[in-house]
Enzyme design. Structure first.
Site, mmCIF file in Angstrom:
data_model
loop_
_atom_site.group_PDB
_atom_site.id
_atom_site.type_symbol
_atom_site.label_atom_id
_atom_site.label_comp_id
_atom_site.label_asym_id
_atom_site.label_seq_id
_atom_site.Cartn_x
_atom_site.Cartn_y
_atom_site.Cartn_z
ATOM 1 N N ASP A 236 0.881 -1.172 0.000
ATOM 2 C CA ASP A 236 0.000 0.000 0.000
ATOM 3 C C ASP A 236 0.918 1.221 0.000
ATOM 4 O O ASP A 236 1.590 1.508 1.006
ATOM 5 C CB ASP A 236 -0.881 -0.021 1.252
ATOM 6 C CG ASP A 236 -1.815 1.183 1.315
ATOM 7 O OD1 ASP A 236 -1.582 2.171 0.581
ATOM 8 O OD2 ASP A 236 -2.766 1.135 2.104
ATOM 9 N N LYS B 232 -3.400 16.013 -8.228
ATOM 10 C CA LYS B 232 -2.504 15.848 -9.376
ATOM 11 C C LYS B 232 -1.732 17.140 -9.652
ATOM 12 O O LYS B 232 -0.600 17.109 -10.143
ATOM 13 C CB LYS B 232 -3.292 15.388 -10.608
ATOM 14 C CG LYS B 232 -3.761 13.942 -10.484
ATOM 15 C CD LYS B 232 -2.573 12.991 -10.359
ATOM 16 C CE LYS B 232 -2.974 11.536 -10.251
ATOM 17 N NZ LYS B 232 -1.831 10.612 -10.291
ATOM 18 N N SER C 276 -1.128 14.386 -14.029
ATOM 19 C CA SER C 276 -2.296 14.336 -14.914
ATOM 20 C C SER C 276 -2.551 15.697 -15.542
ATOM 21 O O SER C 276 -2.221 16.737 -14.967
ATOM 22 C CB SER C 276 -3.528 13.930 -14.114
ATOM 23 O OG SER C 276 -4.666 13.941 -14.951
ATOM 24 N N TYR D 260 -9.426 15.419 -6.713
ATOM 25 C CA TYR D 260 -8.449 14.646 -7.519
ATOM 26 C C TYR D 260 -7.569 15.603 -8.322
ATOM 27 O O TYR D 260 -6.342 15.473 -8.336
ATOM 28 C CB TYR D 260 -9.185 13.681 -8.447
ATOM 29 C CG TYR D 260 -8.272 12.992 -9.436
ATOM 30 C CD1 TYR D 260 -7.496 11.900 -9.058
ATOM 31 C CD2 TYR D 260 -8.178 13.436 -10.763
ATOM 32 C CE1 TYR D 260 -6.650 11.266 -9.965
ATOM 33 C CE2 TYR D 260 -7.335 12.800 -11.667
ATOM 34 C CZ TYR D 260 -6.570 11.729 -11.267
ATOM 35 O OH TYR D 260 -5.733 11.106 -12.176
HETATM 36 N N1 LIG Z 1 -6.888 6.697 -16.693
HETATM 37 C C1 LIG Z 1 -6.826 8.004 -16.835
HETATM 38 O O1 LIG Z 1 -7.642 8.618 -17.516
HETATM 39 C C2 LIG Z 1 -5.729 8.798 -16.167
HETATM 40 C C3 LIG Z 1 -5.456 10.085 -16.630
HETATM 41 C C4 LIG Z 1 -4.437 10.813 -16.027
HETATM 42 C C5 LIG Z 1 -3.704 10.247 -14.997
HETATM 43 N N2 LIG Z 1 -4.007 8.980 -14.554
HETATM 44 C C6 LIG Z 1 -3.193 8.425 -13.478
HETATM 45 O O2 LIG Z 1 -2.555 7.260 -13.957
HETATM 46 C C7 LIG Z 1 -2.203 6.433 -12.851
HETATM 47 C C8 LIG Z 1 -2.596 5.000 -13.151
HETATM 48 O O3 LIG Z 1 -3.994 4.884 -13.168
HETATM 49 P P1 LIG Z 1 -4.810 3.986 -14.216
HETATM 50 O O4 LIG Z 1 -5.650 4.910 -14.977
HETATM 51 O O5 LIG Z 1 -3.881 3.078 -14.917
HETATM 52 O O6 LIG Z 1 -5.813 3.208 -13.237
HETATM 53 P P2 LIG Z 1 -5.890 1.701 -12.755
HETATM 54 O O7 LIG Z 1 -6.971 1.692 -11.720
HETATM 55 O O8 LIG Z 1 -6.005 0.783 -13.916
HETATM 56 O O9 LIG Z 1 -4.480 1.435 -12.051
HETATM 57 C C9 LIG Z 1 -4.169 1.931 -10.777
HETATM 58 C C10 LIG Z 1 -3.430 0.848 -10.001
HETATM 59 O O10 LIG Z 1 -3.025 1.399 -8.749
HETATM 60 C C11 LIG Z 1 -3.250 0.438 -7.745
HETATM 61 N N3 LIG Z 1 -3.408 1.087 -6.443
HETATM 62 C C12 LIG Z 1 -4.461 1.838 -6.012
HETATM 63 N N4 LIG Z 1 -4.250 2.221 -4.745
HETATM 64 C C13 LIG Z 1 -3.039 1.718 -4.375
HETATM 65 C C14 LIG Z 1 -2.288 1.780 -3.184
HETATM 66 N N5 LIG Z 1 -2.730 2.438 -2.104
HETATM 67 N N6 LIG Z 1 -1.091 1.144 -3.154
HETATM 68 C C15 LIG Z 1 -0.639 0.470 -4.227
HETATM 69 N N7 LIG Z 1 -1.317 0.371 -5.378
HETATM 70 C C16 LIG Z 1 -2.507 0.991 -5.453
HETATM 71 C C17 LIG Z 1 -4.516 -0.294 -8.180
HETATM 72 O O11 LIG Z 1 -4.637 -1.552 -7.547
HETATM 73 C C18 LIG Z 1 -4.311 -0.371 -9.695
HETATM 74 O O12 LIG Z 1 -3.635 -1.571 -10.051
HETATM 75 C C19 LIG Z 1 -2.911 7.041 -11.641
HETATM 76 O O13 LIG Z 1 -1.982 7.810 -10.900
HETATM 77 C C20 LIG Z 1 -3.957 7.939 -12.265
HETATM 78 O O14 LIG Z 1 -4.334 8.992 -11.418
HETATM 79 C C21 LIG Z 1 -4.991 8.245 -15.129
#
Ligand SMILES: NC(=O)c1ccc[n+]([C@@H]2O[C@H](COP(=O)([O-])OP(=O)(O)OC[C@H]3O[C@@H](n4cnc5c(N)ncnc54)[C@H](O)[C@@H]3O)[C@@H](O)[C@H]2O)c1
Length: 249
Positions: free
Chosen positions: A59, A156, A139, A152
């Site tokens: 975590d 970011k 982000s 959120y």
């Molecule tokens: N998907 C989008 O549109 C988007 C856009 C901009 C930024 N992001 C950022 O990209 C990053 C990845 O997100 P994603 O979109 O691939 O989502 P996702 O939910 O597919 O992946 C996120 C991963 O983080 C893990 N996670 C969550 N809380 C955790 C914790 N406390 N400790 C360890 N692991 C943890 C989850 O289990 C998951 O595997 C994030 O930081 C998100 O904010 C996503």
């Protein structure tokens, strides 16, 4: 083999962007610690990636668990060269007054406090070894915010700026810190960003704000993370690289 021999750790690598980064890093010759809260997911990804990957359950919002994850990586690979702070979370798109304090703190714990913990663990290590690379997944939400995601977005914004500030303070230690700012992508978090339900009409509304006319994909983020992590970028620090098809222009 642009990352040959690099020992890397990617948080949140059980799915989405993190998984894409881990796959690309393995393909380019790195060793990867697949770090995630989701134990089964991390193990499945590490199995898929083969002998140069290990799974670590952690975590990232807990300092002792971040320390243990880094220790396990160093033990397995003999050191650590690149850390990607990718794990992140948001509550569903909703009016800002509807978010309670516990949820607000959870957003900050996972998105922001996690980087504080990782910094505290990695900087002493890298000062000893002569340098290192940190990539943070910020982000476009922290640059051009959308309504309904205020807490959120602000977390970011903190990641984007923290990356630049870490970069300037850690440059004399040969520690590079860069940030990648993706636009909305079709990962597990998508519905949280858009608001439920995920319908073609709802997606269209968001895609209409991206000049290149599509959402981001894990490979877009992974390719940016490949360049910024590699030695090709060894004079690049403090950058917030938008990977967004023009969304923030
Ligand atoms: N998907 C989008 O549109 C988007 C856009 C901009 C930024 N992001 C950022 O990209 C990053 C990845 O997100 P994603 O979109 O691939 O989502 P996702 O939910 O597919 O992946 C996120 C991963 O983080 C893990 N996670 C969550 N809380 C955790 C914790 N406390 N400790 C360890 N692991 C943890 C989850 O289990 C998951 O595997 C994030 O930081 C998100 O904010 C996503």
């Amino acid at each position: 083999m642009r990352l040959e021999g690099k020992r890397t750790l990617v948080t949140g690598a059980a799915s989405g962007f993190g998984k894409g980064i881990a796959e690309t890093y393995i393909r380019e010759g790195a060793k990867v610690a697949v770090v995630d809260l989701n134990e089964e997911g991390a193990k499945a990804v590490a199995r898929e990636l083969g002998e140069n990957a290990i799974a670590v359950t952690c975590d990232v919002s807990k300092g002792d668990q971040v320390q243990a994850a880094v220790d396990a990586t160093v033990e397995a690979f003999g050191g650590l060269d690149i850390v990607v702070n990718n794990a992140g979370w948001t509550n569903p798109n909703s009016p800002l007054m509807e978010t309670d304090e516990e949820t607000f703190r959870k957003i900050y714990d996972i998105n922001v406090v996690s980087i504080f913990h990782m910094t505290k663990v990695c900087v002493p290590l890298w000062r000893k070894s002569g340098g290192g690379v940190m990539l943070n997944i910020g982000s476009t939400a922290g640059i051009r915010p959308r309504p309904g995601l205020t807490w959120y977005n602000s977390s970011k914004g903190a990641v984007n700026l923290m990356s630049r500030s870490l970069a300037v303070e850690l440059a004399p230690d040969n520690i590079r810190v860069n940030c990648i700012a993706p636009v909305m992508g079709a990962t597990a978090l998508l519905e949280q960003f858009m608001g439920v339900p995920d319908t073609p009409e709802n997606r269209e509304k968001f895609i209409a704000t991206i000049p290149m006319g599509r959402m981001s994909q894990p490979r877009d983020i992974a390719n940016a993370a490949l360049y910024l992590g590699s030695d090709e970028a060894d004079f690049i620090t403090g950058v917030v690289l938008e990977v967004d098809g023009g969304r923030t222009v």
